[in-house]
Design a protein around this motif. Structure first.
Motif, short mmCIF file in Angstrom:
data_model
loop_
_atom_site.label_atom_id
_atom_site.label_comp_id
_atom_site.label_asym_id
_atom_site.label_seq_id
_atom_site.Cartn_x
_atom_site.Cartn_y
_atom_site.Cartn_z
N ASP A 173 3.86 14.59 -4.09
CA ASP A 173 4.89 13.71 -4.63
C ASP A 173 4.65 13.01 -5.35
N LYS A 174 2.90 12.31 -5.50
CA LYS A 174 2.81 11.37 -5.75
C LYS A 174 2.34 11.48 -7.31
N THR A 175 1.62 12.71 -7.27
CA THR A 175 1.18 13.15 -9.07
C THR A 175 2.71 13.64 -10.03
N ASN A 189 -4.30 16.19 -7.26
CA ASN A 189 -3.63 16.00 -5.82
C ASN A 189 -5.21 16.24 -5.21
N TYR A 190 -5.61 14.96 -4.91
CA TYR A 190 -7.21 15.58 -4.35
C TYR A 190 -7.58 16.27 -3.29
N LYS A 191 -5.86 16.23 -2.79
CA LYS A 191 -6.05 16.66 -1.36
C LYS A 191 -6.41 17.66 -1.50
N LEU A 241 -14.54 4.51 2.30
CA LEU A 241 -15.11 4.95 3.50
C LEU A 241 -15.08 3.34 4.90
N TYR A 242 -13.61 3.20 5.01
CA TYR A 242 -13.67 1.81 5.62
C TYR A 242 -13.68 2.57 6.67
N ASN A 243 -13.34 3.47 7.41
CA ASN A 243 -13.23 4.24 8.59
C ASN A 243 -14.39 4.48 9.09
N GLY A 266 -18.66 -3.97 -9.19
CA GLY A 266 -17.71 -4.64 -8.27
C GLY A 266 -17.09 -6.09 -8.50
N PHE A 267 -16.66 -6.51 -7.40
CA PHE A 267 -15.22 -7.49 -7.91
C PHE A 267 -14.62 -7.46 -6.47
N ILE A 268 -14.53 -9.04 -6.56
CA ILE A 268 -13.22 -9.13 -5.47
C ILE A 268 -12.52 -9.79 -6.47
N VAL A 269 -11.37 -9.96 -6.12
CA VAL A 269 -10.23 -10.72 -7.16
C VAL A 269 -10.20 -12.17 -7.52
N SER A 270 -10.07 -12.71 -6.20
CA SER A 270 -10.88 -14.16 -6.07
C SER A 270 -12.04 -14.59 -7.42
N GLU A 316 0.87 7.03 3.46
CA GLU A 316 2.01 7.26 3.63
C GLU A 316 2.81 6.51 2.39
N ASN A 317 1.90 5.17 1.94
CA ASN A 317 3.03 4.54 0.82
C ASN A 317 2.35 4.69 -1.04
N THR A 318 3.93 5.07 -1.53
CA THR A 318 3.42 5.40 -2.95
C THR A 318 4.37 3.25 -3.06
P1 NDP Z 1 -3.08 0.93 -1.82
O1 NDP Z 1 -1.50 0.44 -1.74
O2 NDP Z 1 -3.73 1.93 -3.04
O3 NDP Z 1 -2.91 1.77 -0.41
C1 NDP Z 1 -3.86 2.31 0.59
C2 NDP Z 1 -4.28 4.18 -0.11
O4 NDP Z 1 -5.14 4.60 -0.13
C3 NDP Z 1 -3.67 4.92 0.50
O5 NDP Z 1 -1.81 5.04 0.18
C4 NDP Z 1 -4.15 6.30 -0.07
O6 NDP Z 1 -3.10 6.93 -1.65
C5 NDP Z 1 -5.54 5.66 -0.51
N1 NDP Z 1 -6.18 6.02 0.68
C6 NDP Z 1 -6.49 6.25 1.82
N2 NDP Z 1 -7.66 6.61 2.50
C7 NDP Z 1 -7.99 7.25 1.96
C8 NDP Z 1 -9.15 8.51 1.63
N3 NDP Z 1 -9.79 8.48 2.79
N4 NDP Z 1 -9.91 8.38 0.65
C9 NDP Z 1 -8.98 8.95 -0.82
N5 NDP Z 1 -7.26 7.24 -0.58
C10 NDP Z 1 -7.08 7.55 0.17
O7 NDP Z 1 -3.43 0.08 -1.70
P2 NDP Z 1 -4.25 -1.06 -2.28
O8 NDP Z 1 -3.29 -0.75 -3.50
O9 NDP Z 1 -3.78 -2.12 -1.83
O10 NDP Z 1 -5.83 -1.41 -1.94
C11 NDP Z 1 -6.42 -0.04 -3.32
C12 NDP Z 1 -7.73 -0.18 -2.85
O11 NDP Z 1 -8.11 -1.29 -3.55
C13 NDP Z 1 -8.19 -0.41 -1.78
O12 NDP Z 1 -9.65 0.46 -1.72
C14 NDP Z 1 -7.95 -1.86 -1.69
O13 NDP Z 1 -9.19 -2.40 -0.14
C15 NDP Z 1 -8.84 -2.45 -2.66
N6 NDP Z 1 -8.32 -3.39 -3.32
C16 NDP Z 1 -9.83 -4.40 -3.64
C17 NDP Z 1 -9.29 -5.84 -3.98
C18 NDP Z 1 -10.57 -6.80 -4.64
O14 NDP Z 1 -10.56 -8.09 -4.62
N7 NDP Z 1 -11.29 -5.98 -5.27
C19 NDP Z 1 -7.53 -6.58 -3.78
C20 NDP Z 1 -6.97 -5.44 -3.68
C21 NDP Z 1 -7.10 -4.35 -2.81
P3 NDP Z 1 -3.64 8.56 -1.28
O15 NDP Z 1 -2.07 9.52 -0.48
O16 NDP Z 1 -4.16 8.45 -2.90
O17 NDP Z 1 -4.84 9.37 0.01
#
Ligand code: NDP
Length: 328
Positions: A173-175, A189-191, A241-243, A266-270, A316-318
């Motif tokens: 659905d997302k693609t 679709n990477y899955k 990698l967050y979990n 790498g960057f942080i938006v701020s 879950e989100n688009t």
């Molecule tokens: P999203 O709206 O993109 O939501 C997260 C999405 O990540 C999910 O919908 C899911 O989509 C995907 N995802 C979750 N787990 C995995 C996984 N294990 N492997 C691959 N994809 C995964 O979030 P944001 O747009 O808010 O953020 C996107 C990224 O940008 C995040 O990593 C966030 O930390 C980062 N970010 C960085 C900022 C910065 O300042 N550097 C600022 C804001 C965000 P799917 O169905 O495709 O798996």
């Protein structure tokens, strides 16, 4: 937050509490939360590891982007009925001294957009893509996490710049949405794709000039192998990698960067705060001209906050995931 998660966060890490707020003092305002943002970076703040922002404290509310209505004011700058954006606690109501709040202009777009395309995720997409990726007409841009808040905007801006855009996301659905609604040239679709490198090579016949990385891990490993000479990689997020419960390892990327004279940043938006005004002006003009589309995934109800947050890690989100707490 009741406890720090190990691996994927769960309901056990949260607790709902009801408390009476004290009376307002001079210089304070009472805020009613309307929209609460859930964002991947919050997972990092739930851990006590050192990072670019301080960890959340145990037994205190999570805090983040909130759009709120001023329902009572003893503050000279804010009138009752005004709407503000702030870094506020996950509470239905909160008291503020006004520091860090910004008044919102309802003419710029729906109020919730200030947590997404007109807010932090929108600025992230704009600044990371244009100031690090520097996409040029005819180049190929790959974006991972393509169907989310940041990724959908990155891909559309890259299309506005005349690039071939390839998105990577986690469902058919997302693609389909990326290709049919947002005009991406290809989406993977990477899955369900068994060989990401092959799928990417087919989608990027001229290689990859810009990679906007929202996810990291094995998806990114596949992209690196296709980089062109002088490619730019904006490392925005590493949600894959967050979990992780152990230190992730992968192929070494330095030899590729070296051979391809590629830039990885790498960057942080701020980091780009000084450029937000110019970025916001252009984003608003694109939005008003119908050049950018924007999708929100709105979950209703304050009690749904933890589950909405987990939804980010379950894909879950688009578009932008946020929680509607109250009507304006
Ligand atoms: P999203 O709206 O993109 O939501 C997260 C999405 O990540 C999910 O919908 C899911 O989509 C995907 N995802 C979750 N787990 C995995 C996984 N294990 N492997 C691959 N994809 C995964 O979030 P944001 O747009 O808010 O953020 C996107 C990224 O940008 C995040 O990593 C966030 O930390 C980062 N970010 C960085 C900022 C910065 O300042 N550097 C600022 C804001 C965000 P799917 O169905 O495709 O798996």
């Amino acid at each position: 937050m009741k406890s720090r998660p190990k691996g994927m966060p769960s309901e056990e890490n949260f607790e709902f509490k009801e408390e009476e707020l004290p009376n307002l003092q001079e210089g304070q305002l009472l805020l009613k939360s309307l929209y609460v943002s859930v964002d991947p970076y919050m997972r990092g703040r739930m851990s006590d590891a050192k990072s670019y922002v301080a960890p959340y404290n145990l037994n205190e509310p999570i805090a983040g982007g909130v759009v709120a209505e001023v329902v009572e004011s003893r503050h000279e700058k804010y009138q009752r009925g005004a709407v503000v954006l702030g870094n506020l606690p996950w509470q239905t109501y909160s008291i503020s001294d006004g520091k860090g709040l910004s008044p919102l202009d309802p003419d710029l777009g729906p109020l919730s957009y200030h947590l997404g395309i007109l807010g932090m995720p929108g600025m992230t997409a704009y600044c990371g893509l244009l100031y690090i990726g520097e996409p040029k007409e005819g180049e190929t841009v790959v974006v991972s996490g393509a169907a989310g808040a940041v990724g959908t905007v990155v891909g559309q801006i890259a299309k506005l710049k005349g690039c071939r855009v390839v998105g990577i996301a986690g469902s058919d659905d997302k693609t389909a949405y990326l290709k049919n609604e947002l005009g991406f040239d290809e989406a993977i679709n990477y899955k369900t794709t068994s060989n990401m490198r092959e799928a990417l090579a087919a989608a990027c016949p001229d290689g990859v000039d810009v990679y906007f990385d929202n996810v990291g891990g094995e998806i990114s490993d596949a992209v690196y192998s296709l980089l062109n000479k002088f490619a730019r990689i904006a490392v925005c997020g590493q949600i894959a990698l967050y979990n992780a419960t152990s230190v992730p390892t992968g192929p070494r990327v330095e030899p590729i960067l070296l051979k391809k004279s590629a830039l990885m940043k790498g960057f942080i938006v701020s980091d780009y705060a000084a450029r937000f005004p110019e970025a916001a002006t252009e984003m608003v003009s694109w939005l008003k001209a119908g050049k950018l589309q924007y999708e929100e995934h709105i979950v209703e109800g304050f009690d749904q906050l933890p589950q909405a947050f987990f939804g980010l890690f379950r894909g879950e989100n688009t578009g932008k995931l946020l929680v509607k707490v109250a009507d304006f």
